[in-house]
Design an enzyme around this catalytic site. Structure first.
Site, PDB file in Angstrom:
ATOM      1  N   GLU A  96     -16.139   6.612   5.602  1.00 47.48           N
ATOM      2  CA  GLU A  96     -15.403   5.865   6.625  1.00 47.48           C
ATOM      3  C   GLU A  96     -15.323   6.722   7.869  1.00 47.48           C
ATOM      4  OE1 GLU A  96     -11.295   5.233   5.448  1.00 47.48           O
ATOM      5  OE2 GLU A  96     -11.081   7.280   4.763  1.00 47.48           O
ATOM      6  N   ARG A 112       0.838  -1.213   0.000  1.00 45.12           N
ATOM      7  CA  ARG A 112       0.000   0.000   0.000  1.00 45.12           C
ATOM      8  C   ARG A 112       0.868   1.256   0.000  1.00 45.12           C
ATOM      9  NH1 ARG A 112      -4.595   0.595   4.494  1.00 45.12           N
ATOM     10  NH2 ARG A 112      -2.796   1.065   5.801  1.00 45.12           N
ATOM     11  N   LYS A 154      -2.674   7.049   1.259  1.00 38.71           N
ATOM     12  CA  LYS A 154      -2.389   7.290   2.678  1.00 38.71           C
ATOM     13  C   LYS A 154      -1.275   8.329   2.740  1.00 38.71           C
ATOM     14  CE  LYS A 154      -2.255   4.597   6.892  1.00 38.71           C
ATOM     15  NZ  LYS A 154      -3.309   5.335   7.587  1.00 38.71           N
TER      16      LYS A 154
HETATM   17  N1  PMP Z   1      -9.299   4.817   7.133  1.00 37.27           N
HETATM   18  C1  PMP Z   1      -8.374   5.731   7.441  1.00 37.27           C
HETATM   19  C2  PMP Z   1      -8.620   7.160   7.087  1.00 37.27           C
HETATM   20  C3  PMP Z   1      -7.185   5.343   8.078  1.00 37.27           C
HETATM   21  O1  PMP Z   1      -6.257   6.258   8.364  1.00 37.27           O
HETATM   22  C4  PMP Z   1      -6.991   3.982   8.402  1.00 37.27           C
HETATM   23  C5  PMP Z   1      -5.711   3.510   9.027  1.00 37.27           C
HETATM   24  N2  PMP Z   1      -5.312   4.180  10.122  1.00 37.27           N
HETATM   25  C6  PMP Z   1      -8.006   3.079   8.093  1.00 37.27           C
HETATM   26  C7  PMP Z   1      -9.135   3.529   7.442  1.00 37.27           C
HETATM   27  C8  PMP Z   1      -7.858   1.618   8.423  1.00 37.27           C
HETATM   28  O2  PMP Z   1      -6.882   1.026   7.608  1.00 37.27           O
HETATM   29  P1  PMP Z   1      -5.999  -0.193   8.100  1.00 37.27           P
HETATM   30  O3  PMP Z   1      -6.927  -1.273   8.463  1.00 37.27           O
HETATM   31  O4  PMP Z   1      -5.149  -0.523   6.937  1.00 37.27           O
HETATM   32  O5  PMP Z   1      -5.214   0.282   9.276  1.00 37.27           O
END
Ligand code: PMP
Length: 290
Positions: A182, A50, A149
């Site tokens: 989200e 990622r 990210k």
């Molecule tokens: N959404 C956002 C905005 C995030 O920053 C994160 C991770 N911190 C997630 C969802 C969850 O992603 P992951 O399961 O890969 O940590």
């Protein structure tokens, strides 16, 4: 604490980046938040993949190979005698001029911090979270795609402030069309009629690694999982709701905008996924000490 910084391990007091770094001046860079459990780094290859996707999207050429990112991450854990913790891997655009032009930055900076994890208090996992929908809309994917990210997290920070001001720990963020995207640092799922639903990436969700793991766990248990647009109405009338993220793992949400979800306590599907997820984290991952 020893920090990995541009190929060397330095004491945290000496782990410094330039004030001309575009990561600091403009939020120009990418990062990953990763967990170590029981002497292993969980889903490390997926996090590194990622990171490469995020970097590609912002035309940032990463200065290390995938294999070297993996090595540097486990080595940072080893140097800090870490078996369980939280790892922050950051790549900034590097030091440049005060202008925006990223191509004037000399070289990207890479740093890796392996530290203890600060979790939500235990009672939140038992009781479930109280969520609030906030006015700040999730970034448009046609502007700054939430799938990237990047170090530019102001969109999420503004939403987090609004949640805290509203007396909640976490915010539900909607996209510009009013569909659920989200939370500020977690993906969101609902359970309805024994099926799982989560917003698709184009709704403004990050391609969450925990989201992916939970989808697999659910499918392996015979549940149907759909990526579909959700409205607040769908959240209010869900049987269960939960969030997923590397930091929070899997955690129930039991109230949203004053509406009690299902029975008002973590539901059976959520509880099963929490325990399956925990079991998986304890038994898989890239070994730190081999
Ligand atoms: N959404 C956002 C905005 C995030 O920053 C994160 C991770 N911190 C997630 C969802 C969850 O992603 P992951 O399961 O890969 O940590």
């Amino acid at each position: 604490m020893k920090i990995f910084l541009d190929g060397k391990f330095v004491d945290e007091r000496n782990a410094k980046v330039s004030v001309f770094d575009h990561g600091l001046l403009y939020g120009d860079g990418v990062f990953e938040g990763i967990r170590a459990y029981n002497g292993r780094v969980f889903k490390l290859a997926e996090h590194i993949d990622r990171l490469f996707y995020s970097a590609k999207a912002i035309l940032l050429k990463l200065p290390m190979s995938r294999a070297n990112f993996i090595k540097a991450t486990t080595e940072t854990c080893r140097r800090n005698n870490l078996r369980d913790g939280y790892i922050r891997l950051v790549v900034t655009r590097g030091a440049g001029t005060l202008g925006l032009n990223p191509f004037k930055c000399k070289a990207p900076s890479v740093f890796i911090i392996a530290d203890k994890i600060q979790l939500y208090p235990k009672e939140f996992y038992e009781r479930g979270l109280d969520l609030i929908t906030v006015p700040t809309v999730r970034n448009l994917h046609s502007a700054l795609n939430p799938a990237i990210k990047s170090l530019n997290y102001l969109n999420n920070i503004l939403a987090k402030i609004e949640a805290i001001n509203g007396g909640c720990e976490e915010a539900v963020m909607l996209n510009s069309e009013g569909f659920v995207a989200e939370c500020t640092g977690d993906n969101l799922f609902v359970v309805k009629g024994g099926q799982l639903f989560t917003p698709p990436l184009f709704a403004g969700a990050l391609y969450g690694i925990t989201r992916q793991v939970v989808m697999e766990l659910a499918r392996n248990s015979g549940l149907t999982v759909s990526e579909s647009n959700l409205t607040r109405y769908d959240l209010f009338n869900a049987d269960e709701c939960f969030l997923t993220g590397t930091g929070a793992e899997v955690i129930a949400a039991v109230k949203i905008d004053g509406r009690v979800i299902g029975g008002g306590h973590p539901g059976s599907v959520t509880k099963k996924l929490i325990s399956q997820y925990r079991a998986l984290t304890q038994s898989s991952g890239e070994p730190i000490y081999s």
